[in-house]
Design a protein around this motif. Structure first.
Motif, mmCIF file in Angstrom:
data_model
loop_
_atom_site.group_PDB
_atom_site.id
_atom_site.type_symbol
_atom_site.label_atom_id
_atom_site.label_comp_id
_atom_site.label_asym_id
_atom_site.label_seq_id
_atom_site.Cartn_x
_atom_site.Cartn_y
_atom_site.Cartn_z
ATOM 1 N N LEU A 178 29.766 -24.161 -21.729
ATOM 2 C CA LEU A 178 30.118 -25.454 -22.301
ATOM 3 C C LEU A 178 29.446 -26.556 -21.495
ATOM 4 O O LEU A 178 29.504 -26.560 -20.262
ATOM 5 C CB LEU A 178 31.641 -25.651 -22.270
ATOM 6 C CG LEU A 178 32.146 -26.976 -22.825
ATOM 7 C CD1 LEU A 178 31.901 -27.064 -24.325
ATOM 8 C CD2 LEU A 178 33.639 -27.129 -22.521
ATOM 9 N N LYS A 179 28.815 -27.496 -22.210
ATOM 10 C CA LYS A 179 28.132 -28.612 -21.565
ATOM 11 C C LYS A 179 28.481 -29.897 -22.293
ATOM 12 O O LYS A 179 28.853 -29.868 -23.462
ATOM 13 C CB LYS A 179 26.626 -28.385 -21.573
ATOM 14 C CG LYS A 179 26.220 -27.110 -20.843
ATOM 15 C CD LYS A 179 24.753 -26.829 -20.926
ATOM 16 C CE LYS A 179 24.440 -25.544 -20.166
ATOM 17 N NZ LYS A 179 23.037 -25.226 -20.190
ATOM 18 N N GLN A 180 28.337 -31.022 -21.597
ATOM 19 C CA GLN A 180 28.608 -32.320 -22.218
ATOM 20 C C GLN A 180 27.311 -33.075 -22.431
ATOM 21 O O GLN A 180 26.475 -33.172 -21.535
ATOM 22 C CB GLN A 180 29.565 -33.144 -21.368
ATOM 23 C CG GLN A 180 30.065 -34.378 -22.093
ATOM 24 C CD GLN A 180 31.153 -35.108 -21.332
ATOM 25 O OE1 GLN A 180 31.165 -35.123 -20.098
ATOM 26 N NE2 GLN A 180 32.066 -35.711 -22.057
ATOM 27 N N ASP A 181 27.151 -33.617 -23.627
ATOM 28 C CA ASP A 181 25.961 -34.390 -23.985
ATOM 29 C C ASP A 181 26.119 -35.829 -23.507
ATOM 30 O O ASP A 181 27.206 -36.259 -23.111
ATOM 31 C CB ASP A 181 25.751 -34.357 -25.502
ATOM 32 C CG ASP A 181 24.282 -34.267 -25.884
ATOM 33 O OD1 ASP A 181 23.433 -34.687 -25.077
ATOM 34 O OD2 ASP A 181 23.997 -33.777 -26.978
ATOM 35 N N THR A 182 25.049 -36.591 -23.550
ATOM 36 C CA THR A 182 25.068 -37.976 -23.070
ATOM 37 C C THR A 182 26.000 -38.867 -23.889
ATOM 38 O O THR A 182 26.494 -39.868 -23.387
ATOM 39 C CB THR A 182 23.650 -38.579 -23.092
ATOM 40 O OG1 THR A 182 23.111 -38.449 -24.411
ATOM 41 C CG2 THR A 182 22.746 -37.858 -22.102
ATOM 42 N N ASP A 183 26.273 -38.482 -25.154
ATOM 43 C CA ASP A 183 27.174 -39.284 -25.997
ATOM 44 C C ASP A 183 28.643 -38.901 -25.824
ATOM 45 O O ASP A 183 29.506 -39.421 -26.517
ATOM 46 C CB ASP A 183 26.772 -39.187 -27.469
ATOM 47 C CG ASP A 183 26.921 -37.782 -28.033
ATOM 48 O OD1 ASP A 183 27.331 -36.852 -27.306
ATOM 49 O OD2 ASP A 183 26.628 -37.604 -29.241
ATOM 50 N N GLY A 184 28.934 -37.978 -24.912
ATOM 51 C CA GLY A 184 30.311 -37.552 -24.655
ATOM 52 C C GLY A 184 30.733 -36.328 -25.433
ATOM 53 O O GLY A 184 31.782 -35.747 -25.161
ATOM 54 N N SER A 185 29.936 -35.911 -26.408
ATOM 55 C CA SER A 185 30.274 -34.722 -27.184
ATOM 56 C C SER A 185 29.973 -33.466 -26.368
ATOM 57 O O SER A 185 29.257 -33.516 -25.360
ATOM 58 C CB SER A 185 29.499 -34.699 -28.499
ATOM 59 O OG SER A 185 28.117 -34.555 -28.255
ATOM 60 N N TYR A 186 30.518 -32.345 -26.832
ATOM 61 C CA TYR A 186 30.316 -31.077 -26.141
ATOM 62 C C TYR A 186 29.428 -30.169 -26.980
ATOM 63 O O TYR A 186 29.450 -30.210 -28.199
ATOM 64 C CB TYR A 186 31.655 -30.390 -25.875
ATOM 65 C CG TYR A 186 32.458 -31.135 -24.845
ATOM 66 C CD1 TYR A 186 32.277 -30.883 -23.497
ATOM 67 C CD2 TYR A 186 33.358 -32.121 -25.221
ATOM 68 C CE1 TYR A 186 32.979 -31.600 -22.540
ATOM 69 C CE2 TYR A 186 34.067 -32.838 -24.275
ATOM 70 C CZ TYR A 186 33.869 -32.572 -22.931
ATOM 71 O OH TYR A 186 34.552 -33.281 -21.990
#
Length: 130
Positions: free
Chosen positions: A23-31
Motif C-alpha cells: 500500500l502506498k499513498q499518492d501525492t493527492d492523498g489517495s492510496y
C-alpha cells in the motif's frame, strides 16, 4: 480514518501481506497498491492469477474508502479482466466515483509497468460504523 490508522489497518491484513501487495499513498492523498510479480503469483497458464488482480483492486478500493469511513465493508463489485502479464510490477489506482455519508463507489484500474490496462472494476462500500 487518519493516514496512520489506515497504515496500521493495512499492516494487520495478513492475506494482503502474504500476496506481496504494498500500500502506498499518492501525492493527492489517495492510496494505491503495487505488487512485483513472481512465479508464485502465476496460475497454471503461467500468467498472473485473477485472484491477485481482484485482491489488489479490492484492497486499493477499501483503503481509499477508509479515507471517508471508519469501517467500510464491500457491498458489491463488478470486475473485468482485460489483459494479462507474467512479469513486472503491477499498480492499482482508485478513482472516487461517489462519496456519500454511508455509501461509496470506487473505480479501480490495474496497469502493468509498461502502461497496459490489465483489469478494472467498480466497488461499492458501506460504512458499517454508522
Amino acid at each position: 480514518m487518519t493516514h496512520e490508522e489506515i497504515l496500521q489497518a493495512a499492516a494487520r491484513n495478513q492475506f494482503v501481506l502474504f500476496c506481496g501487495i504494498e500500500l502506498k499513498q499518492d501525492t493527492d492523498g489517495s492510496y494505491y497498491t503495487t505488487v512485483n510479480l513472481e512465479e508464485h503469483h502465476h496460475n497454471t497458464y503461467g500468467i498472473t492469477h485473477g485472484g491477485l488482480l481482484y485482491t489488489m483492486a479490492d484492497t486499493t478500493a477499501g483503503n481509499n474508502a477508509r479515507r471517508f469511513a471508519d469501517r467500510p465493508v464491500t457491498l458489491d463489485s463488478s470486475f473485468h479482466f482485460i489483459k494479462n502479464t507474467s512479469t513486472g510490477i503491477l499498480t492499482a489506482k482508485a478513482e472516487m466515483v461517489q462519496t456519500g455519508r454511508q455509501v461509496m463507489v470506487i473505480r479501480v484500474r490495474i496497469t502493468s509497468d509498461t502502461g497496459v490496462k490489465l483489469a478494472e472494476g467498480d466497488f461499492t462500500y458501506f460504512n458499517a460504523a454508522r
